[in-house]
Design a protein around this motif. Sequence first.
Motif, mmCIF file in Angstrom:
data_model
loop_
_atom_site.group_PDB
_atom_site.id
_atom_site.type_symbol
_atom_site.label_atom_id
_atom_site.label_comp_id
_atom_site.label_asym_id
_atom_site.label_seq_id
_atom_site.Cartn_x
_atom_site.Cartn_y
_atom_site.Cartn_z
ATOM 1 N N ALA A 43 0.848 -1.196 0.000
ATOM 2 C CA ALA A 43 0.000 0.000 0.000
ATOM 3 C C ALA A 43 0.880 1.241 0.000
ATOM 4 N N GLY A 44 1.652 1.421 -1.086
ATOM 5 C CA GLY A 44 2.505 2.601 -1.194
ATOM 6 C C GLY A 44 3.955 2.289 -0.893
ATOM 7 N N ALA A 50 14.860 5.884 2.134
ATOM 8 C CA ALA A 50 13.959 6.019 3.272
ATOM 9 C C ALA A 50 13.846 4.727 4.066
ATOM 10 N N THR A 51 13.498 4.875 5.329
ATOM 11 C CA THR A 51 13.210 3.740 6.197
ATOM 12 C C THR A 51 11.782 3.889 6.729
ATOM 13 N N GLY A 52 11.324 2.840 7.405
ATOM 14 C CA GLY A 52 10.057 2.974 8.096
ATOM 15 C C GLY A 52 8.945 2.101 7.576
ATOM 16 N N LEU A 53 7.734 2.513 7.864
ATOM 17 C CA LEU A 53 6.567 1.655 7.754
ATOM 18 C C LEU A 53 6.122 1.407 6.318
ATOM 19 N N LEU A 54 6.031 0.118 5.981
ATOM 20 C CA LEU A 54 5.407 -0.361 4.758
ATOM 21 C C LEU A 54 4.269 -1.287 5.154
ATOM 22 N N ILE A 55 3.146 -1.197 4.444
ATOM 23 C CA ILE A 55 2.032 -2.108 4.678
ATOM 24 C C ILE A 55 1.949 -3.070 3.500
ATOM 25 N N LEU A 56 2.054 -4.370 3.798
ATOM 26 C CA LEU A 56 1.941 -5.403 2.772
ATOM 27 C C LEU A 56 0.648 -6.171 2.972
ATOM 28 N N LEU A 64 -7.677 -5.633 0.378
ATOM 29 C CA LEU A 64 -7.884 -4.528 1.311
ATOM 30 C C LEU A 64 -6.973 -3.335 1.031
ATOM 31 N N LEU A 65 -5.905 -3.556 0.281
ATOM 32 C CA LEU A 65 -4.903 -2.508 0.109
ATOM 33 C C LEU A 65 -5.480 -1.242 -0.513
ATOM 34 N N THR A 66 -6.489 -1.394 -1.368
ATOM 35 C CA THR A 66 -7.088 -0.216 -1.997
ATOM 36 C C THR A 66 -7.692 0.727 -0.971
ATOM 37 N N TYR A 67 -8.050 0.200 0.215
ATOM 38 C CA TYR A 67 -8.631 1.022 1.273
ATOM 39 C C TYR A 67 -7.565 1.578 2.225
ATOM 40 N N LEU A 68 -6.308 1.210 2.009
ATOM 41 C CA LEU A 68 -5.224 1.655 2.873
ATOM 42 C C LEU A 68 -4.300 2.668 2.209
ATOM 43 N N VAL A 69 -4.270 2.692 0.880
ATOM 44 C CA VAL A 69 -3.286 3.538 0.186
ATOM 45 C C VAL A 69 -3.533 5.029 0.412
ATOM 46 N N GLY A 70 -4.756 5.427 0.687
ATOM 47 C CA GLY A 70 -5.055 6.851 0.825
ATOM 48 C C GLY A 70 -4.984 7.381 2.239
ATOM 49 N N LEU A 71 -4.498 6.586 3.189
ATOM 50 C CA LEU A 71 -4.448 7.028 4.580
ATOM 51 C C LEU A 71 -3.386 8.108 4.783
ATOM 52 N N ASP A 72 -3.652 9.015 5.740
ATOM 53 C CA ASP A 72 -2.670 10.029 6.100
ATOM 54 C C ASP A 72 -1.414 9.369 6.666
ATOM 55 N N LYS A 73 -0.311 10.116 6.620
ATOM 56 C CA LYS A 73 0.974 9.546 7.027
ATOM 57 C C LYS A 73 1.763 10.542 7.877
ATOM 58 N N THR A 74 2.703 10.006 8.650
ATOM 59 C CA THR A 74 3.636 10.822 9.421
ATOM 60 C C THR A 74 5.059 10.439 9.046
ATOM 61 N N TYR A 75 5.895 11.446 8.868
ATOM 62 C CA TYR A 75 7.294 11.241 8.517
ATOM 63 C C TYR A 75 8.198 12.028 9.466
ATOM 64 N N GLU A 76 9.351 11.467 9.761
ATOM 65 C CA GLU A 76 10.440 12.202 10.389
ATOM 66 C C GLU A 76 11.533 12.349 9.333
ATOM 67 N N ALA A 77 12.078 13.548 9.208
ATOM 68 C CA ALA A 77 13.013 13.800 8.111
ATOM 69 C C ALA A 77 14.069 14.813 8.521
ATOM 70 N N THR A 78 15.153 14.820 7.753
ATOM 71 C CA THR A 78 16.173 15.858 7.877
ATOM 72 C C THR A 78 16.309 16.566 6.542
ATOM 73 N N ILE A 79 16.160 17.877 6.575
ATOM 74 C CA ILE A 79 16.271 18.731 5.384
ATOM 75 C C ILE A 79 17.593 19.481 5.455
ATOM 76 N N ARG A 80 18.357 19.411 4.390
ATOM 77 C CA ARG A 80 19.598 20.188 4.317
ATOM 78 C C ARG A 80 19.382 21.382 3.395
ATOM 79 N N LEU A 81 19.492 22.566 3.946
ATOM 80 C CA LEU A 81 19.396 23.797 3.174
ATOM 81 C C LEU A 81 20.790 24.257 2.769
ATOM 82 N N GLY A 82 20.885 24.769 1.546
ATOM 83 C CA GLY A 82 22.167 25.249 1.035
ATOM 84 C C GLY A 82 22.694 24.433 -0.122
#
Length: 303
Positions: A43-44, A50-56, A64-82
């Motif tokens: 489901a996406g 990247a690491t983290g959650l995958l739903i199989l 059921l996956l068609t009902y899971l692909v559109g769910l909201d998500k949370t990410y932790e990330a590091t952005i490098r500016l410059g």
Amino acid sequence: MAGDRLGAAPNGILLVDKPGGITSHDVVARARRALQTRRIGHAGTLDPMATGLLILGVGAATRLLTYLVGLDKTYEATIRLGVSTDSDDADGAETARADAAAVAAVTDDALRAGVAALTGELAQVPSRVSAIKVGGRRAYDLARAGEEVELKARRVTVSRFDVLAVRRAEGVLDLDVVVDCSSGTYIRALARDLGAALGVGGHLTALRRTRIGPFDVAGAVADLAPGVELRSAAEVAASVLGVFAVTADEARDLRHGKRLIGAASRLPSPTPAALDPAGRLVGVVERRGEDVKSVMNLAEEAS
């Protein structure tokens, strides 16, 4: 509750904590070997970096996956500016580097304003190195072939964009952030757009998906070994869609394609999961006038 029974073909939902450096398709391949079945979908995806959650989905539960692909998500990330890259993340080639003085001149107030402008409902242009199809081909294939890729802006919602830490070094500015967003949001694009708004460019150096809908990465498995336990289709469908409890007779009628006459007033949500008295998933149902009809059925032996 396990998603498969002794001696039965594997069936259920598997939450996986993907490591870095491999593709989501690599994870699917490992799951197929561990569970000895080809019938696995996801489901996406996540980028290799990247690491983290995958739903199989495994076995009949792939439906059921068609009902899971559109769910909201949370990410932790590091952005490098410059620094900008051609993929908007650390896997790409550097395309521009801002003057160190310009990066040093980015104030905390400017950062707050830039992040605020990228919070809420946005028209976001996805990264040119993405899996979106253009004329039947993936954008990343076109980009790697040297072809120009023009992707249309998409409406996405970033409900939270919090800066957890700011680290300044010579010529770069690193931000640790957490983002809650709608499905289809590109965190790489947030990094790119924040850098562009501040006039110094930017890209993503780390990304971890920690949540998809009600599912947290803390409940995922990292080791795809034989015998890994699956979540039942009924448990997952109920947590995402809500429960429409049906009698044994109603379960039989739904599985046979019949409507439940006058039952629409019992629906707790637009497309809830119909569960029989034993807690088995009959399918997903919806309103048809005053009646209820199944829009996705699972065979009784796969429920």
